[in-house]
Design a protein around this motif. Structure first.
Motif, PDB file in Angstrom:
ATOM      1  N   ASN A   8       0.818  -1.207   0.000  1.00  0.00           N
ATOM      2  CA  ASN A   8       0.000   0.000   0.000  1.00  0.00           C
ATOM      3  C   ASN A   8       0.856   1.263   0.000  1.00  0.00           C
ATOM      4  N   TYR A   9       1.970   1.209   0.687  1.00  0.00           N
ATOM      5  CA  TYR A   9       2.890   2.357   0.725  1.00  0.00           C
ATOM      6  C   TYR A   9       3.408   2.655  -0.687  1.00  0.00           C
ATOM      7  N   LEU A  10       3.773   1.609  -1.423  1.00  0.00           N
ATOM      8  CA  LEU A  10       4.252   1.789  -2.802  1.00  0.00           C
ATOM      9  C   LEU A  10       3.217   2.518  -3.657  1.00  0.00           C
ATOM     10  N   LYS A  11       1.957   2.195  -3.443  1.00  0.00           N
ATOM     11  CA  LYS A  11       0.893   2.724  -4.296  1.00  0.00           C
ATOM     12  C   LYS A  11       0.566   4.186  -4.001  1.00  0.00           C
ATOM     13  N   SER A  12       1.008   4.679  -2.858  1.00  0.00           N
ATOM     14  CA  SER A  12       0.660   6.053  -2.488  1.00  0.00           C
ATOM     15  C   SER A  12       1.869   6.958  -2.272  1.00  0.00           C
ATOM     16  N   ASN A  13       3.069   6.440  -2.541  1.00  0.00           N
ATOM     17  CA  ASN A  13       4.282   7.239  -2.334  1.00  0.00           C
ATOM     18  C   ASN A  13       5.200   7.124  -3.544  1.00  0.00           C
ATOM     19  N   SER A  14       5.203   8.158  -4.348  1.00  0.00           N
ATOM     20  CA  SER A  14       6.076   8.172  -5.526  1.00  0.00           C
ATOM     21  C   SER A  14       6.445   9.606  -5.865  1.00  0.00           C
ATOM     22  N   ASN A  15       7.561   9.749  -6.543  1.00  0.00           N
ATOM     23  CA  ASN A  15       8.030  11.048  -7.018  1.00  0.00           C
ATOM     24  C   ASN A  15       8.143  11.021  -8.532  1.00  0.00           C
ATOM     25  N   ILE A  16       7.833  12.129  -9.175  1.00  0.00           N
ATOM     26  CA  ILE A  16       8.114  12.279 -10.597  1.00  0.00           C
ATOM     27  C   ILE A  16       9.510  12.884 -10.716  1.00  0.00           C
ATOM     28  N   GLU A  17      10.405  12.146 -11.360  1.00  0.00           N
ATOM     29  CA  GLU A  17      11.790  12.585 -11.454  1.00  0.00           C
ATOM     30  C   GLU A  17      12.252  12.560 -12.907  1.00  0.00           C
ATOM     31  N   GLN A  18      13.338  13.273 -13.156  1.00  0.00           N
ATOM     32  CA  GLN A  18      13.952  13.299 -14.478  1.00  0.00           C
ATOM     33  C   GLN A  18      15.188  12.406 -14.479  1.00  0.00           C
ATOM     34  N   GLU A  19      15.219  11.450 -15.383  1.00  0.00           N
ATOM     35  CA  GLU A  19      16.384  10.590 -15.558  1.00  0.00           C
ATOM     36  C   GLU A  19      16.697  10.478 -17.042  1.00  0.00           C
ATOM     37  N   GLU A  20      17.931  10.696 -17.399  1.00  0.00           N
ATOM     38  CA  GLU A  20      18.359  10.594 -18.794  1.00  0.00           C
ATOM     39  C   GLU A  20      17.448  11.402 -19.719  1.00  0.00           C
ATOM     40  N   MET A  28       8.601   4.915  -4.124  1.00  0.00           N
ATOM     41  CA  MET A  28       9.343   4.865  -2.879  1.00  0.00           C
ATOM     42  C   MET A  28       9.006   3.597  -2.087  1.00  0.00           C
ATOM     43  N   ALA A  29      10.025   3.003  -1.499  1.00  0.00           N
ATOM     44  CA  ALA A  29       9.834   1.817  -0.664  1.00  0.00           C
ATOM     45  C   ALA A  29       9.697   2.220   0.796  1.00  0.00           C
ATOM     46  N   ALA A  30       8.855   1.516   1.516  1.00  0.00           N
ATOM     47  CA  ALA A  30       8.640   1.822   2.933  1.00  0.00           C
ATOM     48  C   ALA A  30       9.883   1.514   3.758  1.00  0.00           C
ATOM     49  N   ASP A  31      10.113   2.317   4.770  1.00  0.00           N
ATOM     50  CA  ASP A  31      11.215   2.098   5.715  1.00  0.00           C
ATOM     51  C   ASP A  31      12.569   2.009   5.011  1.00  0.00           C
ATOM     52  N   THR A  32      12.741   2.788   3.951  1.00  0.00           N
ATOM     53  CA  THR A  32      13.964   2.729   3.158  1.00  0.00           C
ATOM     54  C   THR A  32      14.415   4.133   2.777  1.00  0.00           C
ATOM     55  N   SER A  33      15.695   4.392   2.884  1.00  0.00           N
ATOM     56  CA  SER A  33      16.264   5.655   2.424  1.00  0.00           C
ATOM     57  C   SER A  33      16.844   5.463   1.033  1.00  0.00           C
ATOM     58  N   ARG A  34      16.912   6.544   0.271  1.00  0.00           N
ATOM     59  CA  ARG A  34      17.533   6.463  -1.048  1.00  0.00           C
ATOM     60  C   ARG A  34      18.961   5.971  -0.887  1.00  0.00           C
ATOM     61  N   GLY A  35      19.335   5.032  -1.727  1.00  0.00           N
ATOM     62  CA  GLY A  35      20.678   4.463  -1.660  1.00  0.00           C
ATOM     63  C   GLY A  35      20.764   3.182  -0.860  1.00  0.00           C
ATOM     64  N   ASP A  36      19.657   2.795  -0.200  1.00  0.00           N
ATOM     65  CA  ASP A  36      19.640   1.564   0.594  1.00  0.00           C
ATOM     66  C   ASP A  36      18.721   0.528  -0.049  1.00  0.00           C
ATOM     67  N   LEU A  37      18.946  -0.737   0.301  1.00  0.00           N
ATOM     68  CA  LEU A  37      18.081  -1.793  -0.184  1.00  0.00           C
ATOM     69  C   LEU A  37      16.746  -1.779   0.549  1.00  0.00           C
ATOM     70  N   ASP A  38      15.696  -2.154  -0.174  1.00  0.00           N
ATOM     71  CA  ASP A  38      14.388  -2.363   0.433  1.00  0.00           C
ATOM     72  C   ASP A  38      14.525  -3.430   1.529  1.00  0.00           C
ATOM     73  N   PRO A  39      13.855  -3.249   2.681  1.00  0.00           N
ATOM     74  CA  PRO A  39      13.990  -4.216   3.780  1.00  0.00           C
ATOM     75  C   PRO A  39      13.646  -5.654   3.397  1.00  0.00           C
ATOM     76  N   PHE A  40      12.673  -5.839   2.500  1.00  0.00           N
ATOM     77  CA  PHE A  40      12.320  -7.192   2.082  1.00  0.00           C
ATOM     78  C   PHE A  40      13.461  -7.822   1.277  1.00  0.00           C
ATOM     79  N   LEU A  41      14.096  -7.031   0.423  1.00  0.00           N
ATOM     80  CA  LEU A  41      15.222  -7.527  -0.361  1.00  0.00           C
ATOM     81  C   LEU A  41      16.435  -7.773   0.534  1.00  0.00           C
ATOM     82  N   LEU A  42      16.690  -6.866   1.457  1.00  0.00           N
ATOM     83  CA  LEU A  42      17.828  -7.028   2.362  1.00  0.00           C
ATOM     84  C   LEU A  42      17.679  -8.304   3.195  1.00  0.00           C
ATOM     85  N   LYS A  43      16.487  -8.546   3.699  1.00  0.00           N
ATOM     86  CA  LYS A  43      16.237  -9.766   4.472  1.00  0.00           C
ATOM     87  C   LYS A  43      16.466 -11.001   3.611  1.00  0.00           C
TER      88      LYS A  43
END
Length: 372
Positions: A8-20, A28-43
């Protein structure tokens, strides 16, 4: 945060950004800072290391590659890659049936698995899915639960294709198999319970390349069956010049110090795999052909409406951005998504990583928009 909350967090938290030079939706992933792995992936990564001598701190950041221009060396490496592929995932679907059929192709039988809601009586759209695996590995089983999810959610008839793999069957076997299944679906649409004018193609990694190849071949053949494509972290070029021009150095991913040891091997290894794929898969074919390198298509307006998704720590992220930019410039309706904290091949963990279910939902949403 549990799975459902993270989804649910994924569905309501996003940014429009410019890339290339193009717009991407950065989810955006919950409980995650930019540059870090998503907690589910890290686990998941930590679980994979259990019982081994490896640790996160010991993960290599540099990989010495052998001479992949040698067919024997490349073949051995490809078969070794194949042996390591495959992931556990979870069936989240209810009331979805599975049928097994055989499509006759130029290179022999092409097994397909067909998923649909068991209570659906009306004609529905079709989505043909091509699994990933670097053209040398992977199986329909790995993406089966992902496909079943789409079949239930849309609803749709989803066709999961077991195309021929290199090195036993080098190019053009895979794209020809994949296109043949498209023809078969169109020819048998009534029997399959499919609206013939509402056929999409999709795939992940190498399967994303094959989906784009099928879209291109469809337009070249003037059959015009494909009305939508969903490319999930696709491999978009096998050309050295493209890779030198667009490839991101590991530092550009802005991974944190703790994350670099976890993501660097995958990014560096993928950045170095182009020669292997040309040698073991493309062989005597022209690697610049759009069926192997979709970025090389001179006229990208021929492609259907496109969803393209990649991950924050995916070596193919920059190429997805470039392809999205060129599609939009050519007038193609395009939606580009980047998933924070994720790495390549995240749909293999359907039901474990919320991002896998979210991108399935994105495919469903865009298919509804395109096939009104």
């Amino acid at each position: 945060m549990n799975y459902k909350q993270a989804l649910n967090y994924l569905k309501s938290n996003s940014n429009i950004e410019q890339e290339e030079g193009t717009e991407v939706i950065f989810k955006m992933a919950a409980d995650t800072s930019r540059g870090d792995l998503d907690p589910f992936l890290l686990k998941d990564r930590e679980k994979e290391l259990e019982g081994t001598n490896a640790t996160i701190e010991k993960m290599p950041q540099e990989i010495k590659m052998p001479d992949f221009s040698n067919l024997e060396v490349a073949t051995a490496a490809a078969l070794q890659m194949r042996a390591t592929m495959g992931s556990d995932n979870i069936d989240l679907s209810n009331g979805v049936t599975t049928d097994h059929k055989i499509v006759q192709g130029n290179y022999g039988d092409i097994p397909v698995r067909i998923y649909r809601q068991e209570e659906t009586t009306k004609l529905v759209p079709a989505l043909i899915f091509y699994h990933g695996g670097g053209f040398v590995g992977g199986t329909p089983t790995v993406v089966e639960n992902f496909c079943k999810g789409i079949a239930e959610k849309l609803p749709a008839v989803v066709i999961n294709v077991d195309y021929h793999l290199a090195p036993e069957f080098p190019a053009p076997a895979a794209p020809k198999d994949c296109f043949r299944v498209l023809e078969w679906v169109a020819e048998n649409s009534a029997e399959l319970g499919v609206v013939a004018s509402k056929i999409g193609v999709s795939g992940d990694s190498a399967g994303g390349t094959l989906a784009a190849a099928v879209s291109y071949m469809d337009r070249e053949a003037k059959t015009n069956y494909v009305g939508f494509q969903a490319l999930l972290y696709p491999a978009l070029t096998l050309i050295d010049e493209d890779n030198e021009k667009y490839q991101w150095d590991i530092s550009k991913f802005s991974a944190s110090d703790d994350t670099i040891p976890l993501v660097a091997p995958g990014i560096i290894g993928m950045n170095s795999s182009v020669e292997l794929l040309r040698t073991v898969y493309v062989r005597d074919e022209n690697p610049a052909s759009p069926i192997y390198s979709p970025l090389s298509a001179a006229d990208k307006s021929i492609y259907p409406p496109t969803l393209i998704a990649s991950a924050e720590f995916d070596a193919l992220r920059a190429f997805a951005d470039i392809f999205a930019k060129e599609l939009r410039t050519s007038g193609v309706k395009t939606k580009a998504i980047v998933y924070q904290g994720m790495c390549h091949a995240f749909i293999d963990k359907y039901g474990i990583f919320p991002q896998a279910e979210d991108v399935a939902d994105e495919i469903v949403q865009m298919m509804k928009e395109v096939f009104k």
